[in-house]
Structure formats: C-alpha cells, structure tokens
Design a protein around this motif. Structure first.
Motif, PDB file in Angstrom:
ATOM      1  N   ASN A 114      21.494 -51.487 -19.634  1.00 26.63           N
ATOM      2  CA  ASN A 114      21.524 -51.939 -18.345  1.00 26.63           C
ATOM      3  C   ASN A 114      21.333 -53.410 -18.306  1.00 26.63           C
ATOM      4  OD1 ASN A 114      20.540 -49.124 -16.643  1.00 26.63           O
ATOM      5  ND2 ASN A 114      19.452 -49.223 -18.616  1.00 26.63           N
ATOM      6  N   ALA A 115      22.044 -54.187 -17.177  1.00 28.90           N
ATOM      7  CA  ALA A 115      22.002 -55.474 -17.202  1.00 28.90           C
ATOM      8  C   ALA A 115      20.834 -55.683 -16.242  1.00 28.90           C
ATOM      9  CB  ALA A 115      23.214 -56.040 -16.577  1.00 28.90           C
ATOM     10  N   LEU A 116      19.674 -56.457 -16.646  1.00 28.00           N
ATOM     11  CA  LEU A 116      18.476 -56.459 -16.011  1.00 28.00           C
ATOM     12  C   LEU A 116      18.107 -57.886 -15.346  1.00 28.00           C
ATOM     13  CD1 LEU A 116      16.211 -53.844 -17.873  1.00 28.00           C
ATOM     14  CD2 LEU A 116      17.512 -53.378 -15.596  1.00 28.00           C
ATOM     15  N   ASP A 117      17.647 -57.920 -14.283  1.00 28.41           N
ATOM     16  CA  ASP A 117      17.014 -59.270 -13.905  1.00 28.41           C
ATOM     17  C   ASP A 117      15.655 -59.766 -14.536  1.00 28.41           C
ATOM     18  OD1 ASP A 117      19.280 -60.319 -12.113  1.00 28.41           O
ATOM     19  OD2 ASP A 117      18.681 -58.785 -11.075  1.00 28.41           O
ATOM     20  N   ILE A 118      14.937 -58.589 -14.407  1.00 27.33           N
ATOM     21  CA  ILE A 118      13.330 -58.538 -14.915  1.00 27.33           C
ATOM     22  C   ILE A 118      12.995 -57.296 -15.568  1.00 27.33           C
ATOM     23  CG2 ILE A 118      11.027 -58.588 -14.090  1.00 27.33           C
ATOM     24  CD1 ILE A 118      11.832 -60.158 -11.650  1.00 27.33           C
ATOM     25  N   VAL A 119      12.407 -57.604 -16.557  1.00 25.53           N
ATOM     26  CA  VAL A 119      11.835 -56.484 -17.459  1.00 25.53           C
ATOM     27  C   VAL A 119      10.266 -56.539 -17.452  1.00 25.53           C
ATOM     28  CG1 VAL A 119      11.536 -55.345 -19.689  1.00 25.53           C
ATOM     29  CG2 VAL A 119      13.966 -56.107 -19.004  1.00 25.53           C
ATOM     30  N   LEU A 120       9.649 -55.468 -17.088  1.00 27.58           N
ATOM     31  CA  LEU A 120       8.092 -55.424 -17.181  1.00 27.58           C
ATOM     32  C   LEU A 120       7.882 -54.714 -18.334  1.00 27.58           C
ATOM     33  CD1 LEU A 120       7.311 -54.413 -13.456  1.00 27.58           C
ATOM     34  CD2 LEU A 120       7.637 -56.652 -14.354  1.00 27.58           C
ATOM     35  N   ILE A 121       6.626 -55.514 -18.991  1.00 24.71           N
ATOM     36  CA  ILE A 121       6.081 -54.715 -20.051  1.00 24.71           C
ATOM     37  C   ILE A 121       4.754 -54.249 -20.191  1.00 24.71           C
ATOM     38  CG2 ILE A 121       5.918 -54.944 -22.700  1.00 24.71           C
ATOM     39  CD1 ILE A 121       8.278 -56.984 -22.720  1.00 24.71           C
ATOM     40  N   GLY A 122       4.611 -52.876 -19.877  1.00 27.01           N
ATOM     41  CA  GLY A 122       3.182 -52.402 -19.764  1.00 27.01           C
ATOM     42  C   GLY A 122       2.914 -51.307 -20.933  1.00 27.01           C
TER      43      GLY A 122
END
Length: 464
Positions: A114-122
């Motif tokens: 997936n080409a992602l603008d933002i990754v959230l890491i929880g």
C-alpha cells in the motif's frame, strides 16, 4: 513539497497553529475553529492512511485523525485476528467510502502493498522502533505513540531515519496540544507570573500496575503470539496481553516511568524550554505489590537535573495521592507563585496573598463530536488534544516543518525516562552524551543503552 513515493504534489493544509492560538485562550480559539479546520483543509484527494496496532489507543488515534481531515483508511494490521476484524468493521462504519480496510497480520506486508501518506503506530512499545523506521523507508509520514522506544539507541535510530528520509514524525505526547495546558503556558509561564523557576515535581499515583498470577495456557488460534512478541523476549503465554498486561513487564516497555512520566516530563520540557538533562538519578523498586508476576517498579523517584533546576518524578501504584485533585500531573514552583497542571485542570497560586489565583479546566467537545460518546474506552478529556495534535501533524507535513512533538523531542523525553530506569538498576546517577551516544565515564551503563533482539529479528533493521 513532493511525495517521495508517488512524485505527486503533497496535499495542502492551510493550518497555522501559532496564528490559531494567538490572541485568545486556547479553549476560545478551539471553539471558534469550526470543525478543527475541516473547512481549511483542501486536498485534491483523501489521505491514504494505515494503522499498525488496532487495539484501544491505535483506534482512538485513528478516529481522531478521521474527524479532522479527509482520509481513506486503506489498511490495518494486528496479530490478533479477532481484534483486527472488529477494527475493520468500526473503520468501515466511520469512513465516508464505507470501505473495509485491507487487513494484515504482517506490518511489513502492509507497507509493501500500500502506498500510504500516513502510518499510525499504536502497537506496544517494543515494536515502535522497527515499525516507524520501516514506515518512513516506505515513504510514509508517521504518528507514533509514546514512549517511542524501549532502549536509548533505538530512539537515536528513529531520529536518524526520520531525517534521512525527510519524513514528518509526530509523537503521541499530546499534552503539548492540550487546550487548557496551552492556555496555562500562555497566561502564566510565558507571561512570567511564576518568576524564577528552580523546582518541578511530576507525579502519578494511579493504581495502574496490573499485577496478577494467571496460569500459562495454550495460545488461541486467532492470536499470533510470535509476531506480537517480535524482537522482545518470548514470555510463557498467560493470556491476551492487550489490556495493560503487557505494560506490567519490562520486556515490552519501561514501566510507569516510560508510560506516565514521559508525558509529564515532555510537558515540563516544553513549558520551560528544556533539552537533555545534565544528570539523571533514580531510586525505587517493588516495595509493596510483591504477590504477582509484574516486574515493573511499584514505587519510584527520579531526578532530572538542569542548571539551577531539578525536575523530580514520583510514582506509587499503591496508597493515596497527596492531593486527590491532582493524582497525575506536575507542579512548577517559582519564586512568585506555583502552577499545578493535570490532564483535567490547572491552578496558579501566587506567593503574594493579594495576587490573583487563576484556574482553568479541560475542554470537552461532546456536542461537536457526539460520536465520541459511544466510542469504547475513549478518554473524552484527551480527544480534543489528540485532534489538535493531528492537525499540527498535518500542518507540519504540508509546510515541511517540525511538528510540536517532533521525533527528536519524543526521543529526549523517552530516553531520559529509560535512563532513569537504568540509573535505578545500577544505583548511581548517569549523564548521557547525545553526541557520542554514550553514558559519560560509565561503560557498564553504556552497554545497557541497547537491548538484545530475539531472533530472527535483528537490530540491523534499525539502520536507516
């Protein structure tokens, strides 16, 4: 500014945090900001977002982002298939497209596909470094929960990776985006009402140390315990670790120091403009709650020393707080007055009995965001802060500037708390040199700045 992986113009977010907060109290400014700037955000298409770690706070961060910006959540990752499936349904119900995100058990596959603008890491703390570094390598900007790492050199590697790949990394120390704390900074600290400041007390007296003796049991088929454990030591499986169980073990984090002190120490540094402490000392251990499996301290004091200023941390997971109104917070002592701050309120008391006391309270947005009221385990007092923190993150991406909780600041706060634990373990003060990345004149302490990774995971993955 261009995207590294699509070579297309990045979306434009016309958000100016300083202008937004200038000239009015934070709560008044927020109430007049519309739907947190939705009318000011004008991207050509929704931001593509992925979430790694779909548990309680991962979903909470994601939902706050979805409330303030047009996003398409395209992928979720978690080693618990049941939790992952449930999260996918919740996201589908909330997002405009009503699409269910792609679901993954392997975060590296999520990043690759997936080409992602933002990754959230929880995810739990022990996974943050590898996941953040891999995400910026894949071309994404990252919002990573605190503390950023379990050891000091992981944090150094995270800062290096963010800088090498030119990505914005915001840390989830959202106290710096908490409206009433911003108000207190503007009206009291920056206005000089405290006078000379020479002492800060930070504290947590919540009974939050999970301490039981569950039996060793078979791993359920819906949970990939090997993947969940990753580079950390593999403990005998004694139940799902999700709800605070993992936080009670030093294998996965840094105890109450890494969980709660990092917030208040980070806030103190921001309020007073502090960098690395000159020296860190700490004492504590398991003094009362000895009956369970937990190996984190139930009692701890730490001192972070600066020139002419000591910042002192204290936690107890037993007994009562000295002030029930401030069970978790900080107190700044100045020659002209005292400021107490928590996630719920603040109080300024002047030394001069004729002076004016000032009180401020937490902003809630129940009416503006009624969906908050039905969200499982939401911290209603923290939701406005996280929304503003997300907007600050988006503005930094757009402008190519550092966010309010930039990865470097998150590293200083996290590493200082880790060093406090090392100082407690060794029984002596430590002075860390961020240039040489060593503890000065202490080879033994320096050897504890990096943990050993469990195979097949390797610290080579930290290399930017």
């Amino acid at each position: 500014m261009t995207s590294d992986y699509l070579n297309k113009p990045m979306k434009t977010f016309n958000i100016n945090r300083r202008h937004f907060l200038k000239g009015a109290s934070a709560s008044l400014a927020l109430s007049s900001f519309g739907a947190y700037g939705l009318d000011l955000v004008n991207p050509d298409k929704p931001l593509r977002v992925g979430l790694i770690g779909s548990g309680w706070y991962g979903k909470s961060d994601l939902f706050r982002l979805m409330q303030v910006a047009p996003v398409e959540v395209v992928a979720l990752c978690d080693p618990d298939r049941n939790m992952l499936t449930a999260a996918g349904k919740l996201v589908a119900a909330r997002q405009k497209s009503r699409k269910t995100p792609r679901l993954y058990g392997d975060y590296q596959k999520l990043l690759a596909e997936n080409a992602l603008d933002i990754v959230l890491i929880g995810s739990p703390d022990h996974w943050h470094p590898l996941q953040m570094i891999d995400a910026v390598k894949a071309g994404a900007n990252v919002y990573v929960q605190k503390p950023i790492s379990v050891d000091v050199l992981e944090g150094e590697a995270m800062v290096a990776a963010a800088r090498k790949y030119g990505k914005t990394v915001q840390v989830g120390t959202q106290r710096k985006s908490t409206p009433h704390i911003i108000e207190a900074k503007n009206k009291i600290v920056d206005a000089g009402l405290l006078g000379k400041i020479a002492h800060v007390e930070m504290y947590c007296y919540y009974h939050m140390r999970n301490n039981g003796n569950p039996p060793v049991q078979a791993v359920p088929d819906f949970f990939d315990y090997e993947t969940w454990t990753g580079p950390a030591p593999l403990r005998p499986y004694d139940g799902l670790p999700h709800t605070r169980w993992w936080r009670t073990f030093n294998e996965y984090g840094n105890g109450i120091m890494g969980d709660m002190c990092v917030h208040m120490f980070d806030t103190t540094r921001w309020l007073l403009g502090l960098g690395w402490p000159k020296r860190i000392s700490s004492e504590g251990g398991i003094y009362v709650q000895k009956e369970g499996k937990s190996n984190i301290a139930d009692t701890q004091t730490a001192v972070f020393e600066y020139d002419g200023l000591n910042c002192v941390w204290q936690h107890r997971t037993w007994g009562t707080p000295p002030d029930p109104e401030y069970p978790w917070g900080l107190t700044i002592y100045g020659e002209k007055g005292t400021l107490r701050l928590s996630t719920m309120q603040y109080d300024f008391t002047p030394v001069d009995p004729k002076g004016q006391k000032i009180h401020g309270t937490c902003l809630f947005e129940r009416e503006k965001y009624p969906e908050d009221l039905t969200e499982d385990r939401i911290e209603l007092n923290a939701a406005p802060a996280t929304r503003l923190h997300m907007l600050d993150f988006l503005a930094a991406i757009d402008k190519g500037t550092k966010p309010i909780a930039d990865i470097q600041e998150g590293h200083i706060s996290t590493a200082s708390c880790i060093l406090a634990n090392v100082a407690m373990k060794l029984g002596r003060p430590l002075s860390y040199d961020p240039i040489t990345k060593t503890v000065m004149n202490d080879p033994e302490a320096t050897s504890l700045l990096a943990r050993t990774y469990r195979q097949p995971w390797s610290r080579n993955g930290l290399n930017a």
